[in-house]
Design a protein around this motif. Structure first.
Motif, mmCIF file in Angstrom:
data_model
loop_
_atom_site.group_PDB
_atom_site.id
_atom_site.type_symbol
_atom_site.label_atom_id
_atom_site.label_comp_id
_atom_site.label_asym_id
_atom_site.label_seq_id
_atom_site.Cartn_x
_atom_site.Cartn_y
_atom_site.Cartn_z
ATOM 1 N N ARG A 48 -15.871 8.358 0.741
ATOM 2 C CA ARG A 48 -15.593 7.103 0.043
ATOM 3 C C ARG A 48 -16.135 7.075 -1.383
ATOM 4 O O ARG A 48 -15.631 6.317 -2.214
ATOM 5 N N LEU A 54 0.345 12.452 0.170
ATOM 6 C CA LEU A 54 -1.082 12.154 0.148
ATOM 7 C C LEU A 54 -1.764 12.722 -1.106
ATOM 8 O O LEU A 54 -2.958 12.972 -1.101
ATOM 9 N N HIS A 63 -10.157 4.300 5.647
ATOM 10 C CA HIS A 63 -9.927 3.065 6.405
ATOM 11 C C HIS A 63 -9.236 3.372 7.729
ATOM 12 O O HIS A 63 -9.561 2.767 8.768
ATOM 13 N N SER A 94 -8.300 9.913 -1.510
ATOM 14 C CA SER A 94 -7.522 8.925 -0.754
ATOM 15 C C SER A 94 -6.793 9.576 0.409
ATOM 16 O O SER A 94 -6.475 8.920 1.411
ATOM 17 N N ARG A 142 1.353 4.403 -2.911
ATOM 18 C CA ARG A 142 1.213 5.819 -2.583
ATOM 19 C C ARG A 142 2.503 6.577 -2.912
ATOM 20 O O ARG A 142 2.462 7.701 -3.425
ATOM 21 N N PHE A 164 0.841 -1.204 0.000
ATOM 22 C CA PHE A 164 0.000 0.000 0.000
ATOM 23 C C PHE A 164 0.872 1.248 0.000
ATOM 24 O O PHE A 164 0.641 2.194 -0.765
ATOM 25 N N GLU A 216 -7.949 9.088 3.946
ATOM 26 C CA GLU A 216 -7.629 7.807 4.589
ATOM 27 C C GLU A 216 -8.819 7.243 5.364
ATOM 28 O O GLU A 216 -8.748 7.025 6.574
ATOM 29 N N THR A 249 -3.859 13.411 -4.264
ATOM 30 C CA THR A 249 -5.161 12.773 -4.447
ATOM 31 C C THR A 249 -5.991 13.549 -5.445
ATOM 32 O O THR A 249 -5.620 14.651 -5.863
ATOM 33 N N GLU A 296 -6.645 8.424 -7.004
ATOM 34 C CA GLU A 296 -7.867 7.994 -6.332
ATOM 35 C C GLU A 296 -8.600 9.195 -5.745
ATOM 36 O O GLU A 296 -7.986 10.172 -5.312
#
Length: 317
Positions: free
Chosen positions: A192, A232, A156, A151, A73, A69, A154, A234, A148
């Protein structure tokens, strides 16, 4: 509870990251005789002196961030910064002395960057930085790669952290955790799902954005300011990059947006990204056992969060 890492454990982790960076650099053909740690918080940042190369070694990560993962990134960050550098945008670029790929060693995944001498005497001007972020956004609009949607939020990590914090009343009281979990029920679907976001905020365009508060991640080099730390990066609304920075920085950004022919910040989207940012601050409490100093960093933000409208005014309390 007393399961936080001790200073001895933290020092060993830093030493292991330093050793991995040095060994990887030498394996890639760099001459390294005077390596030194420049920064140590979420990542250990190492200058492989005398080589003009800096290595960033992430060490404090969410549980779900395995090396695969993390490498995905990191590749996005390397690709975006290399592309921006090629467009003449002032960024700290990947090092040209090694392959532009994350390197795995000793349980770490690290990236290699061009060393830039810092102007130690220059104080950050966050309003000026915020205005310049509009220039960055104008440049990033043309980035051809795929990213994405949000993303950087974060989701999750937020979900897992709020579950973990149920066992840590020493870090957040039950009433505060209950509020955070109810707010996340309102905000999570918009984080999401791109379709849910676009339905909630019609007409708000999405584009590549920095992802991690770029006004606070402008590096003051001796040759000028450079955008940095795209970890990060995105796809999202431009408001994401101004979250929690306040009205003065928002006004400064709008000046830059007008100069670039871009739209001003949208108040409703700002309320949304501010609310998500506050919940990410709450979630960081779950990392305190791995990095105890985080508590003093996030506590003021959490105290402020308790005074804000529930879910940024997007849902009932």
């Amino acid at each position: 509870m007393t399961d936080a890492l001790t200073q001895q454990h933290l020092a060993r982790r830093t030493s292991a990251a330093l050793d991995a960076a040095v060994a990887s650099g030498r394996e890639l053909g760099l001459t390294v005789t005077g390596a030194r740690v420049l920064h140590d918080l979420f990542s250990v940042v190492v200058h492989l002196a005398p080589a003009p190369v800096v290595v960033r070694v992430p060490t404090v990560l969410p549980r779900q961030a395995d090396l695969g993962f993390l490498a995905r990134r990191q590749r996005a960050e390397l690709d975006v910064t290399q592309w921006l550098a090629g467009q003449g945008v002032p960024v700290i670029p990947p090092s040209p002395l090694v392959p532009r790929e994350p390197v795995r060693r000793d349980g770490f995944s690290m990236t290699f960057w061009q060393f830039v001498e810092e102007d130690q005497g220059k104080e950050p001007d966050y309003e000026a930085n915020a205005e310049s972020v509009a220039d960055l956004h104008a440049a990033m609009r043309a980035y051809p790669g795929e990213l994405e949607f949000l993303s950087a939020a974060e989701p999750h990590f937020v979900t897992d952290s709020l579950a973990m914090l149920q066992e840590r009343p020493d870090l957040i009281d039950p009433a505060g955790l209950d509020r955070a979990r109810r707010e996340w029920q309102v905000l999570e679907p918009l984080v999401r799902s791109r379709a849910a976001f676009e339905n909630a905020f019609p007409g708000i365009d999405l584009q590549p954005v920095h992802g991690d508060s770029p006004p606070a991640n402008i590096f003051h080099g001796v040759g000028g300011n450079l955008y940095s730390d795209f970890e990060l990066v995105t796809l999202g609304p431009v408001e994401w990059d101004l979250a929690a920075l306040g009205p003065a920085c928002a006004s400064a950004y709008d000046r830059g947006a007008r100069r670039n022919g871009m739209r001003p910040l949208n108040e409703d989207v700002m309320a949304f990204v501010d609310a998500v940012g506050m919940l990410r601050a709450v979630s960081v409490l779950a990392l305190v056992p791995e990095l105890p100093v985080l508590l003093e960093y996030v506590r003021p933000a959490i105290d402020h969060w308790r005074t804000t409208p529930f879910a940024g005014g997007l849902g009932g309390a």
